[in-house]
Structures are given as C-alpha cells and as structure tokens.
Design a protein around this motif. Sequence first.
Motif, PDB file in Angstrom:
ATOM      1  N   MET A   1       1.039  -1.204  -0.150  1.00 49.30           N
ATOM      2  CA  MET A   1      -0.119   0.089   0.139  1.00 49.30           C
ATOM      3  C   MET A   1       0.512   1.023   0.341  1.00 49.30           C
ATOM      4  O   MET A   1       2.118   1.449   0.981  1.00 49.30           O
ATOM      5  CB  MET A   1      -1.255   0.087   1.107  1.00 49.30           C
ATOM      6  N   LEU A   2       1.048   1.646  -0.913  1.00 50.39           N
ATOM      7  CA  LEU A   2       1.726   3.023  -1.621  1.00 50.39           C
ATOM      8  C   LEU A   2       0.704   4.906  -0.821  1.00 50.39           C
ATOM      9  O   LEU A   2       0.040   4.584  -0.839  1.00 50.39           O
ATOM     10  CB  LEU A   2       1.980   3.362  -2.567  1.00 50.39           C
ATOM     11  N   GLN A   3       1.309   5.525  -0.227  1.00 49.29           N
ATOM     12  CA  GLN A   3       0.753   6.231   0.070  1.00 49.29           C
ATOM     13  C   GLN A   3       1.044   7.928  -0.969  1.00 49.29           C
ATOM     14  O   GLN A   3       1.968   8.714  -0.958  1.00 49.29           O
ATOM     15  CB  GLN A   3       1.480   7.551   1.221  1.00 49.29           C
ATOM     16  N   GLU A   4       0.160   8.218  -1.659  1.00 45.45           N
ATOM     17  CA  GLU A   4       0.377   9.352  -2.615  1.00 45.45           C
ATOM     18  C   GLU A   4       0.642  10.651  -2.529  1.00 45.45           C
ATOM     19  O   GLU A   4       1.493  10.918  -2.666  1.00 45.45           O
ATOM     20  CB  GLU A   4      -1.029   9.331  -4.174  1.00 45.45           C
TER      21      GLU A   4
ATOM     22  N   MET B   1      -2.672   1.982  -4.208  1.00 44.53           N
ATOM     23  CA  MET B   1      -2.086   3.276  -3.410  1.00 44.53           C
ATOM     24  C   MET B   1      -3.123   4.555  -2.327  1.00 44.53           C
ATOM     25  O   MET B   1      -4.191   4.142  -3.749  1.00 44.53           O
ATOM     26  CB  MET B   1      -1.374   4.077  -4.451  1.00 44.53           C
ATOM     27  N   THR B   2      -2.570   4.854  -1.586  1.00 48.96           N
ATOM     28  CA  THR B   2      -4.513   5.623  -1.158  1.00 48.96           C
ATOM     29  C   THR B   2      -4.042   7.237  -1.496  1.00 48.96           C
ATOM     30  O   THR B   2      -2.491   7.765  -2.033  1.00 48.96           O
ATOM     31  CB  THR B   2      -3.732   5.635  -0.276  1.00 48.96           C
ATOM     32  N   THR B   3      -4.969   7.670  -2.604  1.00 47.57           N
ATOM     33  CA  THR B   3      -4.752   8.662  -2.990  1.00 47.57           C
ATOM     34  C   THR B   3      -4.553   9.477  -2.213  1.00 47.57           C
ATOM     35  O   THR B   3      -4.816   9.877  -1.351  1.00 47.57           O
ATOM     36  CB  THR B   3      -5.381   9.262  -4.831  1.00 47.57           C
ATOM     37  N   ALA B   4      -4.622  11.004  -2.861  1.00 42.87           N
ATOM     38  CA  ALA B   4      -4.083  12.073  -1.939  1.00 42.87           C
ATOM     39  C   ALA B   4      -5.564  12.683  -1.697  1.00 42.87           C
ATOM     40  O   ALA B   4      -6.159  13.371  -0.405  1.00 42.87           O
ATOM     41  CB  ALA B   4      -3.840  13.236  -2.550  1.00 42.87           C
ATOM     42  N   PHE B   5      -6.619  11.576  -2.160  1.00 42.49           N
ATOM     43  CA  PHE B   5      -8.279  12.214  -2.499  1.00 42.49           C
ATOM     44  C   PHE B   5      -8.843  11.439  -0.973  1.00 42.49           C
ATOM     45  O   PHE B   5     -10.183  11.006  -0.623  1.00 42.49           O
ATOM     46  CB  PHE B   5      -8.969  12.924  -3.737  1.00 42.49           C
ATOM     47  N   GLY B   6      -7.909  10.324  -1.137  1.00 42.33           N
ATOM     48  CA  GLY B   6      -8.679   9.549   0.147  1.00 42.33           C
ATOM     49  C   GLY B   6      -9.508   7.941  -0.021  1.00 42.33           C
ATOM     50  O   GLY B   6      -9.230   7.797   0.391  1.00 42.33           O
TER      51      GLY B   6
ATOM     52  N   VAL C   1       9.686   7.890   3.418  1.00 42.39           N
ATOM     53  CA  VAL C   1       8.559   6.534   3.040  1.00 42.39           C
ATOM     54  C   VAL C   1       7.708   6.553   2.895  1.00 42.39           C
ATOM     55  O   VAL C   1       7.051   7.939   2.995  1.00 42.39           O
ATOM     56  CB  VAL C   1       8.703   5.380   4.940  1.00 42.39           C
ATOM     57  N   ILE C   2       7.545   5.963   1.319  1.00 42.29           N
ATOM     58  CA  ILE C   2       6.212   5.952   0.863  1.00 42.29           C
ATOM     59  C   ILE C   2       5.430   5.302   0.835  1.00 42.29           C
ATOM     60  O   ILE C   2       3.842   4.817  -0.134  1.00 42.29           O
ATOM     61  CB  ILE C   2       6.812   5.715  -0.936  1.00 42.29           C
ATOM     62  N   GLY C   3       5.484   3.732   1.613  1.00 46.48           N
ATOM     63  CA  GLY C   3       4.105   2.971   1.783  1.00 46.48           C
ATOM     64  C   GLY C   3       4.698   2.004   2.851  1.00 46.48           C
ATOM     65  O   GLY C   3       5.554   2.109   3.304  1.00 46.48           O
TER      66      GLY C   3
ATOM     67  N   ARG D   1      -9.718   4.525  -3.097  1.00 46.80           N
ATOM     68  CA  ARG D   1      -8.006   3.715  -4.127  1.00 46.80           C
ATOM     69  C   ARG D   1      -7.826   3.559  -5.345  1.00 46.80           C
ATOM     70  O   ARG D   1      -8.499   3.461  -5.765  1.00 46.80           O
ATOM     71  CB  ARG D   1      -7.565   2.703  -2.549  1.00 46.80           C
ATOM     72  N   ARG D   2      -6.363   3.112  -5.372  1.00 39.67           N
ATOM     73  CA  ARG D   2      -6.127   2.539  -7.243  1.00 39.67           C
ATOM     74  C   ARG D   2      -5.096   1.395  -6.359  1.00 39.67           C
ATOM     75  O   ARG D   2      -4.544   1.656  -5.917  1.00 39.67           O
ATOM     76  CB  ARG D   2      -6.085   3.751  -7.782  1.00 39.67           C
ATOM     77  N   ILE D   3      -5.508   0.561  -7.752  1.00 35.65           N
ATOM     78  CA  ILE D   3      -4.972  -0.555  -8.366  1.00 35.65           C
ATOM     79  C   ILE D   3      -3.221   0.473  -9.138  1.00 35.65           C
ATOM     80  O   ILE D   3      -3.824   1.184  -9.550  1.00 35.65           O
ATOM     81  CB  ILE D   3      -5.176  -1.454  -8.844  1.00 35.65           C
ATOM     82  N   VAL D   4      -2.218   0.180  -8.079  1.00 41.73           N
ATOM     83  CA  VAL D   4      -0.786   0.347  -8.915  1.00 41.73           C
ATOM     84  C   VAL D   4       0.040  -0.850  -9.764  1.00 41.73           C
ATOM     85  O   VAL D   4       0.295  -1.282  -9.704  1.00 41.73           O
ATOM     86  CB  VAL D   4       0.340   1.373  -7.877  1.00 41.73           C
ATOM     87  N   ASP D   5      -0.998  -1.104 -11.298  1.00 39.66           N
ATOM     88  CA  ASP D   5      -0.247  -2.230 -11.938  1.00 39.66           C
ATOM     89  C   ASP D   5       0.925  -2.378 -12.680  1.00 39.66           C
ATOM     90  O   ASP D   5       1.199  -0.972 -12.211  1.00 39.66           O
ATOM     91  CB  ASP D   5      -1.823  -2.297 -12.981  1.00 39.66           C
ATOM     92  N   TRP D   6       1.613  -2.915 -13.180  1.00 39.01           N
ATOM     93  CA  TRP D   6       1.927  -2.954 -14.275  1.00 39.01           C
ATOM     94  C   TRP D   6       2.449  -2.675 -15.014  1.00 39.01           C
ATOM     95  O   TRP D   6       1.442  -2.241 -15.289  1.00 39.01           O
ATOM     96  CB  TRP D   6       2.542  -4.781 -14.479  1.00 39.01           C
ATOM     97  N   LEU D   7       3.088  -1.901 -15.276  1.00 34.02           N
ATOM     98  CA  LEU D   7       3.512  -1.462 -16.888  1.00 34.02           C
ATOM     99  C   LEU D   7       2.934  -1.637 -17.810  1.00 34.02           C
ATOM    100  O   LEU D   7       3.079  -3.397 -18.194  1.00 34.02           O
ATOM    101  CB  LEU D   7       4.985  -0.643 -17.050  1.00 34.02           C
ATOM    102  N   THR D   8       2.427  -1.540 -18.830  1.00 27.47           N
ATOM    103  CA  THR D   8       1.102  -2.426 -19.770  1.00 27.47           C
ATOM    104  C   THR D   8       1.730  -1.567 -21.056  1.00 27.47           C
ATOM    105  O   THR D   8       1.864  -0.109 -21.764  1.00 27.47           O
ATOM    106  CB  THR D   8       0.110  -2.461 -19.582  1.00 27.47           C
ATOM    107  N   GLY D   9       2.611  -2.192 -22.078  1.00 19.59           N
ATOM    108  CA  GLY D   9       3.238  -1.166 -23.187  1.00 19.59           C
ATOM    109  C   GLY D   9       4.412  -0.686 -22.768  1.00 19.59           C
ATOM    110  O   GLY D   9       5.168  -1.244 -22.221  1.00 19.59           O
ATOM    111  N   GLU D  10       4.697   0.046 -23.611  1.00 21.33           N
ATOM    112  CA  GLU D  10       6.406   1.395 -23.219  1.00 21.33           C
ATOM    113  C   GLU D  10       5.904   1.999 -23.485  1.00 21.33           C
ATOM    114  O   GLU D  10       5.624   3.241 -24.393  1.00 21.33           O
ATOM    115  CB  GLU D  10       7.194   0.831 -24.902  1.00 21.33           C
TER     116      GLU D  10
END
Length: 329
Positions: A234-237, A307-312, A293-295, A314-323
């Motif tokens: 869990m990251l903190q934006e 990640m917990t966003t600045a607005f409170g 410390v980010i998470g 949550r969103r998934i921080v997925d793998w990079l897709t594509g280039e």
Amino acid sequence: MTHGSGGRATAQLIEELFVRRLGNAYLGQGNDAAVLPMPPGRLVMSTDAHVVSPLFFPGGDIGCLAVHGTINDLAVVGATPLYLAASFVLEEGFPLSDLARIVESMAAAASAAGVPVVTGDTKVVEKGSGDGVYITTTGVGVVTEGDEWSGDRARPADRIIVSGSIGEHGMAIMAQRENLGFAAAIASDTAALHGLIAAMRASGAAIRVLRDPTRGGVATTLNEIACQSGVGMMLQESALPVRPEVAAACEFLGLDPLYVANEGKVVAIVAPEDAERLLAAMRAHPLGRQAAVIGSVHQDAHSFVQMTTAFGGRRIVDWLTGEQLPRIC
C-alpha cells in the motif's frame, strides 16, 4: 567500416580513443581477456545493453549511463562492484568526436565509482543498420555469504522507502527527444548507487530488498517484488517525492511518474522497526537526501500493489502495460 575490420584502423581506434581514455593496468594487458584478482566472496555478474535516444541528454549521456546502470544492478543485490567490460556497436559514419565524448564520460564515471573498464570489444555496422552507437556493459562483483539481498524477502509490516524524487531520468530523455521546453530544466538523475548502498548497509538496518527502479519505474519494480515475495503493498500518494517540474511535465504528457524510469534511485524494503534508522542513514548521503517512506507491505494472496490517493480513495498500481517511454536506457 574500416574501423570494424580488425586491421590497422581498428587497432588505431582502440589505442588512440578507447585505451587513451579508459586505460588501466588490466585493460593495458592487451589480451583477448583480462586476468583479474578476485577477493574472497561469492561472484556476482550482471549485463545490460544501452540503446538510449538521444545519446546526450541533460544530466548525462549513454556513456555514464552504461557505467552507472550496471554498477547499480550489482549493488542492489549486496555486491561490491569490481570490474566492467564494455562492448560498442558503432554505426558507419558515427562522428569520432561524439564517440570520444561518450568514452570520456564513461571513463569519468568509472573513475569516480572506482570500478574500471578492464576489457571490451568494438564492432561497426553499415549505415542505417544502427542508431549511432549501442553499448553493452557487463559487471562483476563479490558479495560475502549471507549479505546478499533478494526480491523474495519482503514481509508484512515492512516499510517501503525510495531514496529520492522519482521520474527525472525518463522525463529528461523525453523533454530532450521531443524538444520540449519547460520553465525549469529537468536533468537525469543517473548516478552510481553503491556508495549510498554501502551507507545503508552500515546503518545496521534489517534491509529485506533493494532494487533500482529503471524501466517501468517504481510501480513496476514494486509489482515485481510483491510477486516474488507473495505480499501486497500500500503506497501513500502524498508521500511520493516528485519534483514540481517532473510532475508538471508528466501531467502535460499524460504520464504517471510512478511508471517513469529512474537511473539514480533505489527502492528499499526494510523491517518496520528499522525504517527510521535506515531513512536517517540515507538522508545523510548526498544521493539520499530526499529519501522518504512511501508505503508499507501487507498480506495479500493476490500480490496487489495499491495506493491511497491524495483524495482518500484507493487505486490499483498495476504493472506497466506497453512502452510509454521507449529507448530511455
């Protein structure tokens, strides 16, 4: 093309350009392989091809990048980097003045890091078959038994630390490539990290994992570690260190700095009770002054990074897709 023939012109190129700038006792042996002393410990080896475009960018060039990238790959597994080998693929017609500038940059980076280039190779391809110059560097180092780090050692409650602001290398490349002018210039963060990592080790903190978040950025690096260790994160934006000019450039281009490459940052997973000790040691080093410390790590059978966003929310921080940023290292 004569410079790649293996004859007199090749020997002249090697002696007058490469050896003159990179010269040391091992390279000076002049044989097909360098005979090297090896201190006690387990052998560590890494190799990396560098195809960056443009070749020169704010804060660095393909030369110092080739040195730093391989040194960092050794350092993050706990090794002391010892030696480098360098292979050049040159395109017919590439200016010798540019090649000299690149080799001088490599020599300066290797000298500053204390890791010499001890052997190498040069090939020339026909015009149109390359893109100026490609460089492959291979590094050798040693690690003492029990001192190595691995991506499968993160544990629930561990803290996630990044050594400084993210996204600078990728955005410096993109701004130079696309001729984008921003009010504040963005320079690459390319640097050799083994000195910072030595200071981190000396702190005595229980470090679980180290990684340098290059291609794919911090997001992809953390997904790799989460999958290797079988944990979630869990990251903190609000805790992510991003310089304002990088954030503005990413917003302008529709990019997420979490996925933008870095070449002088390290991500550390550390036991919770030692997070502050490690953070203090990192901030005392020039390359870690903005460490944060980010998470944290938690149990998750799906190994999701969130990640917990600045607005409170949550969103998934997925793998990079594509280039999203090709040819950045």
